[in-house]
Design a protein around this motif. Structure first.
Motif, short mmCIF file in Angstrom:
data_model
loop_
_atom_site.label_atom_id
_atom_site.label_comp_id
_atom_site.label_asym_id
_atom_site.label_seq_id
_atom_site.Cartn_x
_atom_site.Cartn_y
_atom_site.Cartn_z
N UNK A 31 91.41 -18.17 38.26
CA UNK A 31 91.83 -17.23 37.21
C UNK A 31 90.68 -16.99 36.24
N UNK A 32 89.99 -18.07 35.86
CA UNK A 32 88.85 -17.93 34.95
C UNK A 32 87.75 -17.08 35.59
N UNK A 33 87.46 -17.31 36.87
CA UNK A 33 86.45 -16.51 37.56
C UNK A 33 86.88 -15.03 37.62
N UNK A 36 86.26 -13.45 34.35
CA UNK A 36 84.83 -13.23 34.14
C UNK A 36 84.37 -11.97 34.87
N UNK A 37 84.78 -11.81 36.12
CA UNK A 37 84.39 -10.61 36.87
C UNK A 37 85.01 -9.36 36.25
N UNK A 38 86.21 -9.49 35.70
CA UNK A 38 86.83 -8.35 35.03
C UNK A 38 86.04 -7.94 33.79
N UNK A 39 85.55 -8.94 33.05
CA UNK A 39 84.72 -8.64 31.89
C UNK A 39 83.45 -7.89 32.31
N UNK A 40 82.81 -8.34 33.39
CA UNK A 40 81.63 -7.65 33.88
C UNK A 40 81.97 -6.21 34.25
N UNK A 41 83.09 -6.03 34.94
CA UNK A 41 83.50 -4.71 35.41
C UNK A 41 83.78 -3.76 34.25
N UNK A 42 84.38 -4.28 33.18
CA UNK A 42 84.82 -3.40 32.10
C UNK A 42 83.73 -3.10 31.08
N UNK A 47 76.02 -4.43 35.73
CA UNK A 47 76.71 -5.58 36.34
C UNK A 47 78.17 -5.28 36.64
N UNK A 48 78.71 -4.20 36.06
CA UNK A 48 80.10 -3.85 36.32
C UNK A 48 80.36 -3.54 37.78
N UNK A 51 80.71 -6.82 39.39
CA UNK A 51 82.01 -7.37 39.02
C UNK A 51 83.15 -6.73 39.78
N UNK A 52 83.04 -5.41 40.04
CA UNK A 52 84.08 -4.72 40.80
C UNK A 52 84.16 -5.26 42.22
N UNK A 53 83.01 -5.51 42.84
CA UNK A 53 83.00 -6.03 44.21
C UNK A 53 83.52 -7.47 44.27
N UNK A 54 83.25 -8.26 43.25
CA UNK A 54 83.62 -9.68 43.28
C UNK A 54 85.02 -9.95 42.75
N UNK A 55 85.61 -8.98 42.05
CA UNK A 55 86.89 -9.24 41.38
C UNK A 55 88.01 -9.70 42.31
N UNK A 56 88.17 -9.17 43.54
CA UNK A 56 89.27 -9.65 44.39
C UNK A 56 89.02 -11.03 45.01
N UNK A 57 87.77 -11.51 44.99
CA UNK A 57 87.45 -12.70 45.78
C UNK A 57 88.06 -14.00 45.26
N UNK A 58 88.17 -14.25 43.96
CA UNK A 58 88.78 -15.52 43.53
C UNK A 58 90.18 -15.72 44.08
#
Length: 209
Positions: A31-33, A36-42, A47-48, A51-58
């Protein structure tokens, strides 16, 4: 003849043991990860994209290791925290865009689905998520989709018009604009962007998948 190499050894997928202490701890980490990726994306322009590419992975990794039930609970927790940090509307958009995709990918990895099956259905889920996200954005903003699309085309037309006017002012009409006027050049670029938009959306969701 040399002996054949030993077969590769892989770690077994852990069995679904429900909400154990280790599963809850891993869920909290994922959840924390995800946040974090959502913060990058937004909030970070370059880096957004990462973050968009990594957001579903956790959530995908969590479902792979701990099962769908733990992944669903973690997704709900991430939704609640996202609503606190970013607002309910933004949290709902991220859930639609990334949450379902992460859960599906984890399910496919855990059940060893074929790569083409995973890619095909994850692309459809990502496409559906993008459509729902557009509809939600239209509902939240109070603007119809046609109006949002018209605004995008106006922005494109304004950008190309400025480029064309600069080229004309510098006498580069023949080399940069192919002999077209600024208005004709901008009109052609807007028409091209309109035709390429569906293909761009398809390529985007396939890249996300």
């Amino acid at each position: 003849a040399p002996p054949p190499p030993p077969p590769p050894r892989y770690r077994e997928i852990p069995p679904d043991q429900g909400f154990t202490a280790r599963a809850l701890a891993e869920g909290a980490m994922m959840v924390a990860l995800g946040l974090l990726f959502s913060l990058l994306y937004l909030y970070l322009p370059v880096a957004g994209f990462i973050g968009q590419l990594l957001a579903p992975l956790p959530m995908a990794v969590l479902v792979l290791r701990r099962g769908v039930k733990v992944g669903l609970a973690a997704t709900v927790a991430q939704l609640a925290l996202s609503a606190v940090l970013f607002g309910i509307a933004q949290a709902a958009l991220m859930l639609v865009e990334f949450g379902a995709l992460g859960l599906f990918l984890g399910f496919c990895f855990r059940n060893k689905k074929r790569p083409l099956f995973t890619l095909g259905f994850s692309t459809m889920i990502a496409a559906a998520g993008m459509v729902v996200a557009l509809l939600l954005a239209s509902f939240i903003s109070g603007l119809p989709l046609s109006s949002m699309f018209d605004q995008m085309l106006e922005m494109i037309e304004s950008t190309y018009s400025q480029m064309a006017e600069m080229a004309e002012a510098q006498g580069l009409t023949d080399t940069m604009l192919g002999g077209l006027s600024a208005e004709e050049y901008a009109s052609q670029m807007v028409e091209l962007a309109t035709r390429l938009t569906p293909a761009f959306l398809i390529v985007s969701v396939m890249l996300l998948s």
